[in-house]
Motif scaffolding. Structure first.
Motif, mmCIF file in Angstrom:
data_model
loop_
_atom_site.group_PDB
_atom_site.id
_atom_site.type_symbol
_atom_site.label_atom_id
_atom_site.label_comp_id
_atom_site.label_asym_id
_atom_site.label_seq_id
_atom_site.Cartn_x
_atom_site.Cartn_y
_atom_site.Cartn_z
ATOM 1 N N LEU A 1 31.402 56.769 23.532
ATOM 2 C CA LEU A 1 31.309 55.409 24.059
ATOM 3 C C LEU A 1 32.441 54.629 23.414
ATOM 4 C CD1 LEU A 1 29.937 53.023 25.505
ATOM 5 C CD2 LEU A 1 28.387 52.845 23.548
ATOM 6 N N VAL A 2 33.474 54.300 24.179
ATOM 7 C CA VAL A 2 34.705 53.785 23.568
ATOM 8 C C VAL A 2 34.982 52.313 23.827
ATOM 9 C CG1 VAL A 2 35.826 56.047 23.486
ATOM 10 C CG2 VAL A 2 36.084 54.612 25.538
ATOM 11 N N THR A 3 34.378 51.741 24.891
ATOM 12 C CA THR A 3 34.748 50.373 25.234
ATOM 13 C C THR A 3 33.566 49.543 25.708
ATOM 14 O OG1 THR A 3 35.339 51.062 27.495
ATOM 15 C CG2 THR A 3 37.139 50.927 25.879
ATOM 16 N N ASN A 4 33.718 48.241 25.521
ATOM 17 C CA ASN A 4 32.850 47.227 26.114
ATOM 18 C C ASN A 4 33.757 46.294 26.892
ATOM 19 O OD1 ASN A 4 30.494 45.531 26.524
ATOM 20 N ND2 ASN A 4 31.319 44.156 24.951
ATOM 21 N N GLN A 5 33.295 45.831 28.041
ATOM 22 C CA GLN A 5 34.114 44.924 28.843
ATOM 23 C C GLN A 5 33.409 43.570 28.968
ATOM 24 O OE1 GLN A 5 35.705 44.554 33.382
ATOM 25 N NE2 GLN A 5 36.122 46.508 32.396
ATOM 26 N N PRO A 6 33.735 42.629 28.105
ATOM 27 C CA PRO A 6 33.131 41.302 28.164
ATOM 28 C C PRO A 6 34.119 40.272 28.693
ATOM 29 C CG PRO A 6 34.036 41.621 25.998
ATOM 30 C CD PRO A 6 34.472 42.813 26.835
ATOM 31 N N GLN A 7 33.597 39.124 29.051
ATOM 32 C CA GLN A 7 34.463 37.978 29.301
ATOM 33 C C GLN A 7 34.937 37.447 27.949
ATOM 34 O OE1 GLN A 7 34.405 33.497 31.336
ATOM 35 N NE2 GLN A 7 32.561 34.745 31.355
ATOM 36 N N TYR A 8 36.218 37.142 27.849
ATOM 37 C CA TYR A 8 36.750 36.643 26.577
ATOM 38 C C TYR A 8 38.026 35.862 26.840
ATOM 39 C CZ TYR A 8 38.341 36.699 21.660
ATOM 40 O OH TYR A 8 38.744 36.350 20.393
ATOM 41 N N SER A 9 38.080 34.678 26.283
ATOM 42 C CA SER A 9 39.280 33.842 26.383
ATOM 43 C C SER A 9 39.214 32.807 25.277
ATOM 44 C CB SER A 9 39.355 33.146 27.751
ATOM 45 O OG SER A 9 38.377 32.109 27.845
ATOM 46 N N ALA A 10 40.260 32.012 25.170
ATOM 47 C CA ALA A 10 40.279 30.941 24.170
ATOM 48 C C ALA A 10 39.209 29.898 24.456
ATOM 49 C CB ALA A 10 41.660 30.282 24.139
ATOM 50 N N LEU A 11 38.671 29.900 25.690
ATOM 51 C CA LEU A 11 37.598 28.978 26.047
ATOM 52 C C LEU A 11 36.226 29.639 26.043
ATOM 53 C CD1 LEU A 11 39.051 26.821 28.983
ATOM 54 C CD2 LEU A 11 38.360 26.011 26.717
ATOM 55 N N TRP A 12 36.184 30.965 25.989
ATOM 56 C CA TRP A 12 34.906 31.688 26.053
ATOM 57 C C TRP A 12 34.901 32.733 24.949
ATOM 58 C CZ3 TRP A 12 30.682 30.498 28.923
ATOM 59 C CH2 TRP A 12 29.636 31.433 28.961
ATOM 60 N N ARG A 13 34.351 32.371 23.787
ATOM 61 C CA ARG A 13 34.490 33.172 22.576
ATOM 62 C C ARG A 13 33.142 33.707 22.082
ATOM 63 N NH1 ARG A 13 38.374 29.726 18.641
ATOM 64 N NH2 ARG A 13 38.058 31.630 17.410
ATOM 65 N N VAL A 14 32.214 33.919 22.976
ATOM 66 C CA VAL A 14 30.849 34.254 22.573
ATOM 67 C C VAL A 14 30.732 35.632 21.921
ATOM 68 C CG1 VAL A 14 29.892 32.761 24.357
ATOM 69 C CG2 VAL A 14 30.213 35.193 24.836
ATOM 70 N N ILE A 15 31.733 36.495 22.096
ATOM 71 C CA ILE A 15 31.635 37.847 21.531
ATOM 72 C C ILE A 15 32.031 37.895 20.058
ATOM 73 C CG2 ILE A 15 32.066 38.918 23.767
ATOM 74 C CD1 ILE A 15 34.904 39.615 22.724
ATOM 75 N N GLU A 16 32.609 36.830 19.542
ATOM 76 C CA GLU A 16 33.221 36.917 18.214
ATOM 77 C C GLU A 16 32.211 37.044 17.075
ATOM 78 O OE1 GLU A 16 37.448 34.604 19.046
ATOM 79 O OE2 GLU A 16 35.808 33.506 18.067
ATOM 80 N N GLU A 17 31.053 36.439 17.215
ATOM 81 C CA GLU A 17 30.102 36.422 16.107
ATOM 82 C C GLU A 17 29.382 37.748 15.907
ATOM 83 O OE1 GLU A 17 25.966 34.161 14.762
ATOM 84 O OE2 GLU A 17 27.347 33.116 16.115
ATOM 85 N N LYS A 18 28.963 38.387 17.006
ATOM 86 C CA LYS A 18 28.158 39.610 16.876
ATOM 87 C C LYS A 18 28.813 40.835 17.513
ATOM 88 C CE LYS A 18 23.609 37.340 16.661
ATOM 89 N NZ LYS A 18 22.248 37.274 17.269
ATOM 90 N N ILE A 19 29.321 40.681 18.728
ATOM 91 C CA ILE A 19 29.842 41.830 19.469
ATOM 92 C C ILE A 19 31.035 42.456 18.769
ATOM 93 C CG2 ILE A 19 30.838 42.616 21.651
ATOM 94 C CD1 ILE A 19 27.896 41.867 21.843
ATOM 95 N N VAL A 20 31.997 41.640 18.378
ATOM 96 C CA VAL A 20 33.206 42.179 17.761
ATOM 97 C C VAL A 20 32.917 42.872 16.431
ATOM 98 C CG1 VAL A 20 35.432 41.567 16.740
ATOM 99 C CG2 VAL A 20 34.819 40.684 18.995
#
Length: 339
Positions: A173-192
């Motif tokens: 399992l090598v990748t996750n495909q989330p929405q991510y931009s300078a305006l949408w940073r919800v993955i930074e706290e837990k996902i990353v």
């Protein structure tokens, strides 16, 4: 073109991936779509992302035809399974063994290839045991129909459980495909952090916040005619409700001096911003005109400095969406269209 590893593997993908979420088979004619794919190839892009649900399977067919004749070994092709397709019957959706097995066969036929490089679970399926889903993926890998497995918009807990099962089944399992931009940073706290621990990379979509970060949406002015915010089929509701609030548009306009200092366009700045995150393997771009592709790829020529990355963050502080709880809202609790 530059390349990054997909997760903890030896597999490399181009830093810019060409995707056809809202264009091929719906917004642009097939000849234009083909021209955009050719422009991507000419710009050095080798990674291409699609999904069976895009334009209800038509986008895969358009991409397959556009890539016809290319050396398959020189391409990285990703597609996805989960959402309802075809006549949208009770088994035309989800991550059951039946839908996954039928899904990969249909995708390969439309893409005119014997295998995809990454086969992705488009969302998490709360109605199917994860063991069933991962076993089906493992069988597909062993059949040679996919080389690696990925997911899209899964929570950190779901990533952790799926990663454990993947290791037990002997697949990657090598990748996750989330929405991510300078305006949408919800993955930074837990996902990353979870992904870094597990050896999973992000292949991010909407790095330009569906056009909002281009600066074309001016505060206090009507949306430009023909823009995504005016297209009911092109994600208009997401733009209007989440990303195009008045205070957001005001803040985005203040990014122009930062882009000028970096020697980048606003689009290039947005792409360089997401690629500054080392857990991001690739940023997905789309295009409705071939010339857009070559212009966007220039973002990799000038990596963003830490100071300019911080300047973007400071400019958008207070308007960027950072709530990690949003990641728990991405997958429907019930399969769409079957209730």
């Amino acid at each position: 073109m530059k390349y990054r590893y997909a997760g903890n593997s030896g597999f490399k993908i181009s830093e810019i991936t060409y995707g056809n979420w809202l264009t091929h088979g719906s917004q642009v004619e097939n000849d234009v779509a083909t021209a955009c794919v050719r422009a991507a190839l000419d710009a050095g892009i080798t990674s291409f992302d699609t999904a069976d649900v895009y334009a209800n399977t038509v986008a895969e067919s358009v991409l397959g035809e556009a890539l016809k004749g290319e050396r398959r070994e020189s391409l990285e092709i990703f597609t996805k399974v989960f959402n309802a397709i075809g006549p949208k019957g009770p088994n035309d959706v989800g991550l059951s063994r039946k839908h996954i097995m039928e899904g990969i066969n249909g995708s390969l036929q439309r893409l005119q290839t014997d295998y995809v490089d990454i086969y992705q679970a488009h969302r998490y399926d709360y109605e199917t045991p994860l063991e069933e889903t991962m076993q089906a993926f493992a069988d597909i890998v062993r059949q040679g129909k996919a080389l690696y497995i990925g997911v899209s918009e899964w929570t950190s807990e779901q990533l952790r459980e799926a990663h454990q099962l993947a290791r037990q089944l002997g697949i990657q399992l090598v990748t996750n495909q989330p929405q991510y931009s300078a305006l949408w940073r919800v993955i930074e706290e837990k996902i990353v952090p979870t992904s870094e621990e597990l050896g999973i990379s992000q292949i991010v979509f909407s790095p330009v916040a569906q056009g909002v970060l281009t600066g074309k949406y001016k505060p206090g002015e009507p949306y430009p005619e023909g823009s995504r915010a005016t297209d009911s089929k092109g994600g208009a509701s997401m733009i209007k409700n989440t990303l195009a609030q008045e205070e957001t548009l005001v803040a985005v306009q203040k990014l122009q001096p930062i882009a000028d200092e970096a020697g980048l366009s606003m689009v290039q700045l947005s792409l360089a911003w997401v690629l500054h995150n080392p857990n991001v393997a690739s940023a997905i771009i789309g295009a409705s005109r071939p010339e857009q592709v070559a212009e966007n790829v220039k973002a990799i020529e000038k990596p963003l400095s830490d100071d300019l990355w911080d300047a973007v963050n400071e400019t958008l502080a207070g308007v960027a969406v950072t709530d990690a709880e949003r990641t728990y809202q991405m997958s429907p609790k019930q399969r769409p269209g079957t209730n």
